[in-house]
Design a protein around this motif. Structure first.
Motif, PDB file in Angstrom:
ATOM      1  N   ALA A 148       0.825  -1.208   0.000  1.00  0.00           N
ATOM      2  CA  ALA A 148       0.000   0.000   0.000  1.00  0.00           C
ATOM      3  C   ALA A 148       0.861   1.260   0.000  1.00  0.00           C
ATOM      4  CB  ALA A 148      -0.932  -0.004   1.209  1.00  0.00           C
ATOM      5  N   ALA A 149       1.934   1.244   0.771  1.00  0.00           N
ATOM      6  CA  ALA A 149       2.763   2.442   0.887  1.00  0.00           C
ATOM      7  C   ALA A 149       3.619   2.683  -0.346  1.00  0.00           C
ATOM      8  CB  ALA A 149       3.656   2.325   2.125  1.00  0.00           C
ATOM      9  N   GLN A 151       3.459   0.991  -3.520  1.00  0.00           N
ATOM     10  CA  GLN A 151       2.887   0.832  -4.857  1.00  0.00           C
ATOM     11  C   GLN A 151       1.467   1.348  -4.980  1.00  0.00           C
ATOM     12  OE1 GLN A 151       4.698  -3.470  -5.368  1.00  0.00           O
ATOM     13  NE2 GLN A 151       4.127  -2.713  -7.383  1.00  0.00           N
ATOM     14  N   LEU A 152       0.562   0.930  -4.098  1.00  0.00           N
ATOM     15  CA  LEU A 152      -0.849   1.245  -4.288  1.00  0.00           C
ATOM     16  C   LEU A 152      -1.143   2.733  -4.107  1.00  0.00           C
ATOM     17  CD1 LEU A 152      -3.690   0.237  -4.843  1.00  0.00           C
ATOM     18  CD2 LEU A 152      -3.942  -0.192  -2.389  1.00  0.00           C
ATOM     19  N   ALA A 153      -0.716   3.308  -2.985  1.00  0.00           N
ATOM     20  CA  ALA A 153      -1.012   4.726  -2.742  1.00  0.00           C
ATOM     21  C   ALA A 153      -0.368   5.637  -3.789  1.00  0.00           C
ATOM     22  CB  ALA A 153      -0.578   5.117  -1.327  1.00  0.00           C
ATOM     23  N   PRO A 154       0.915   5.449  -4.145  1.00  0.00           N
ATOM     24  CA  PRO A 154       1.460   6.284  -5.221  1.00  0.00           C
ATOM     25  C   PRO A 154       0.743   6.093  -6.555  1.00  0.00           C
ATOM     26  CG  PRO A 154       3.235   5.298  -3.947  1.00  0.00           C
ATOM     27  CD  PRO A 154       1.962   4.648  -3.492  1.00  0.00           C
ATOM     28  N   ALA A 155       0.238   4.879  -6.820  1.00  0.00           N
ATOM     29  CA  ALA A 155      -0.448   4.621  -8.083  1.00  0.00           C
ATOM     30  C   ALA A 155      -1.767   5.372  -8.180  1.00  0.00           C
ATOM     31  CB  ALA A 155      -0.703   3.126  -8.250  1.00  0.00           C
ATOM     32  N   MET A 156      -2.317   5.835  -7.064  1.00  0.00           N
ATOM     33  CA  MET A 156      -3.544   6.606  -7.109  1.00  0.00           C
ATOM     34  C   MET A 156      -3.322   7.969  -7.754  1.00  0.00           C
ATOM     35  SD  MET A 156      -5.135   5.621  -3.369  1.00  0.00           S
ATOM     36  CE  MET A 156      -6.603   6.627  -3.590  1.00  0.00           C
ATOM     37  N   GLY A 157      -2.070   8.415  -7.789  1.00  0.00           N
ATOM     38  CA  GLY A 157      -1.749   9.661  -8.468  1.00  0.00           C
ATOM     39  C   GLY A 157      -0.847   9.472  -9.658  1.00  0.00           C
ATOM     40  N   LEU A 158       0.034   8.490  -9.572  1.00  0.00           N
ATOM     41  CA  LEU A 158       0.982   8.186 -10.644  1.00  0.00           C
ATOM     42  C   LEU A 158       0.861   6.702 -10.973  1.00  0.00           C
ATOM     43  CD1 LEU A 158       4.091  10.156  -9.274  1.00  0.00           C
ATOM     44  CD2 LEU A 158       2.488  10.909 -11.040  1.00  0.00           C
ATOM     45  N   ALA A 159      -0.086   6.376 -11.812  1.00  0.00           N
ATOM     46  CA  ALA A 159      -0.341   4.979 -12.142  1.00  0.00           C
ATOM     47  C   ALA A 159       0.811   4.394 -12.947  1.00  0.00           C
ATOM     48  CB  ALA A 159      -1.640   4.866 -12.934  1.00  0.00           C
ATOM     49  N   THR A 180       4.358  10.576  -0.694  1.00  0.00           N
ATOM     50  CA  THR A 180       3.246   9.640  -0.562  1.00  0.00           C
ATOM     51  C   THR A 180       3.672   8.375   0.168  1.00  0.00           C
ATOM     52  OG1 THR A 180       2.321  10.479  -2.631  1.00  0.00           O
ATOM     53  CG2 THR A 180       1.471   8.378  -1.831  1.00  0.00           C
ATOM     54  N   VAL A 181       4.834   7.848  -0.162  1.00  0.00           N
ATOM     55  CA  VAL A 181       5.333   6.642   0.511  1.00  0.00           C
ATOM     56  C   VAL A 181       5.509   6.895   2.004  1.00  0.00           C
ATOM     57  CG1 VAL A 181       7.321   5.108   0.737  1.00  0.00           C
ATOM     58  CG2 VAL A 181       6.434   5.673  -1.535  1.00  0.00           C
ATOM     59  N   LEU A 182       6.158   7.991   2.366  1.00  0.00           N
ATOM     60  CA  LEU A 182       6.418   8.280   3.780  1.00  0.00           C
ATOM     61  C   LEU A 182       5.123   8.559   4.542  1.00  0.00           C
ATOM     62  CD1 LEU A 182       9.620  10.502   3.415  1.00  0.00           C
ATOM     63  CD2 LEU A 182       9.490   8.105   4.133  1.00  0.00           C
ATOM     64  N   CYS A 183       4.227   9.337   3.928  1.00  0.00           N
ATOM     65  CA  CYS A 183       2.964   9.639   4.602  1.00  0.00           C
ATOM     66  C   CYS A 183       2.110   8.382   4.759  1.00  0.00           C
ATOM     67  CB  CYS A 183       2.199  10.698   3.811  1.00  0.00           C
ATOM     68  SG  CYS A 183       2.872  12.370   3.931  1.00  0.00           S
ATOM     69  N   THR A 184       2.070   7.543   3.745  1.00  0.00           N
ATOM     70  CA  THR A 184       1.272   6.320   3.836  1.00  0.00           C
ATOM     71  C   THR A 184       1.833   5.365   4.873  1.00  0.00           C
ATOM     72  OG1 THR A 184       0.681   6.531   1.496  1.00  0.00           O
ATOM     73  CG2 THR A 184       0.293   4.401   2.531  1.00  0.00           C
ATOM     74  N   VAL A 204      -4.947   9.086   9.782  1.00  0.00           N
ATOM     75  CA  VAL A 204      -5.851   9.330   8.655  1.00  0.00           C
ATOM     76  C   VAL A 204      -5.422  10.578   7.889  1.00  0.00           C
ATOM     77  CG1 VAL A 204      -8.225   9.904   8.025  1.00  0.00           C
ATOM     78  CG2 VAL A 204      -7.786   8.133   9.731  1.00  0.00           C
ATOM     79  N   ALA A 205      -5.027  11.620   8.617  1.00  0.00           N
ATOM     80  CA  ALA A 205      -4.590  12.850   7.958  1.00  0.00           C
ATOM     81  C   ALA A 205      -3.349  12.610   7.112  1.00  0.00           C
ATOM     82  CB  ALA A 205      -4.324  13.930   9.011  1.00  0.00           C
ATOM     83  N   LEU A 206      -2.414  11.804   7.623  1.00  0.00           N
ATOM     84  CA  LEU A 206      -1.210  11.505   6.848  1.00  0.00           C
ATOM     85  C   LEU A 206      -1.552  10.725   5.588  1.00  0.00           C
ATOM     86  CD1 LEU A 206       1.519  10.545   9.490  1.00  0.00           C
ATOM     87  CD2 LEU A 206       1.558  12.471   7.899  1.00  0.00           C
ATOM     88  N   LEU A 207      -2.479   9.777   5.690  1.00  0.00           N
ATOM     89  CA  LEU A 207      -2.883   9.007   4.512  1.00  0.00           C
ATOM     90  C   LEU A 207      -3.490   9.907   3.435  1.00  0.00           C
ATOM     91  CD1 LEU A 207      -4.509   5.840   6.151  1.00  0.00           C
ATOM     92  CD2 LEU A 207      -2.303   5.964   5.000  1.00  0.00           C
ATOM     93  N   ALA A 208      -4.250  10.907   3.860  1.00  0.00           N
ATOM     94  CA  ALA A 208      -4.957  11.757   2.906  1.00  0.00           C
ATOM     95  C   ALA A 208      -4.097  12.882   2.355  1.00  0.00           C
ATOM     96  CB  ALA A 208      -6.203  12.354   3.573  1.00  0.00           C
ATOM     97  N   LEU A 209      -3.074  13.308   3.105  1.00  0.00           N
ATOM     98  CA  LEU A 209      -2.317  14.519   2.755  1.00  0.00           C
ATOM     99  C   LEU A 209      -1.792  14.542   1.324  1.00  0.00           C
ATOM    100  CD1 LEU A 209      -1.065  17.219   3.535  1.00  0.00           C
ATOM    101  CD2 LEU A 209       0.888  15.944   4.485  1.00  0.00           C
TER     102      LEU A 209
END
Length: 261
Positions: A148-149, A151-159, A180-184, A204-209
């Motif tokens: 998630a940290a 691959q998945l979360a960065p792919a939400m902006g940079l697929a 994104t990696v560090l915040c996730t 939650v705030a870090l995940l969304a930031l």
């Protein structure tokens, strides 16, 4: 302790890397090679359709069968290919890459997953230092958290992108990816191990930031390959990552706890 962590990371990462490479060859390699044919111009996705009521010049015949099937205006003289019923130009499914290229793919996957395993097992050590037990289930959850940290979360902006896809400036993308990696990772850690609502809210705030800030975008959408191929490539790349990370977390946890696999 350090030797135990290093050996566990090398073994677990090496095996996970070979698994990721095998999945790459089975599900992703042909899509990648096909995209490279579009990038080189050996295949052409589509061309602009002519205006309605176009008259054919003397000596030029219209293909009425194609027109009836909605294929008018597509290039039927594509090098090495022909246009099928969906308007896409294909020749044949590309064969596997060269031996040298395939070898580099395996080596890259092994090295990358050894690095991932070192991060994961360092996390195991930190968790156990606080009294947390790392078993097989916890290892899988850690592995999915790493997926998630990284691959998945960065792919939400940079697929994951096919060759030849326009993108924003590299520096801006790298900065957003790292953020994104560090915040996730930090957000997941606070949600999993934090105590109290305040830390949960901070997680939650870090995940969304990073997603509230938004990933850097190219000036417009473009590309030489069909969008269906790009979507399939991204989905398969993320699926392979999820499987490899889950296996990495499980296998690393078994080595870490000195239990038989």
């Amino acid at each position: 302790m350090f030797k135990r962590m290093f050996v566990s990371a090398v073994v677990a990462g090496g095996v996970a890397g070979f698994l990721a490479a095998a999945l790459h060859f089975a599900f992703l390699q042909d899509r990648l090679l096909l995209a490279e044919q579009y990038e080189s111009g050996a295949l052409i996705h589509f061309q602009a359709a002519p205006a309605m009521g176009h008259d054919h010049a003397a000596g030029e015949s219209a293909d009425h069968d194609d027109a009836a099937n909605g294929e008018a205006g597509h290039d039927h003289s594509t090098p090495q290919g022909a246009v099928d019923g969906d308007g896409h130009s294909h020749s044949h499914e590309p064969s596997g890459g060269s031996l040298g290229r395939n070898g580099l793919t395996v080596m890259f996957d092994v090295l990358v997953y050894v690095g991932f395993a070192m991060l994961l097992i360092a996390g195991f050590g930190a968790a156990e230092a606080t009294g947390r037990r790392i078993g097989a289930l916890e290892g899988i959850l850690w592995g999915l958290g790493g997926f998630a940290a990284i691959q998945l979360a960065p792919a939400m902006g940079l697929a994951p992108e096919l060759p030849g896809t326009p993108a924003a400036a590299l520096g801006a993308r790298q900065v957003w990816w790292w953020m994104t990696v560090l915040c996730t990772a930090g957000g997941l850690g606070l949600l999993a191990y934090g105590r109290g609502m305040a830390l949960a809210a901070a997680g939650v705030a870090l995940l969304a930031l990073p997603h509230l800030i938004g990933a850097p975008e190219a000036d417009g959408y473009a590309g030489v390959a069909p969008p269906e191929l790009a979507a399939e490539f991204a989905a398969r790349a993320l699926g392979i990552g999820a499987i490899a990370w889950a296996f990495l977390g499980w296998f690393a946890s078994r080595l870490w706890s000195d239990k038989p696999a």
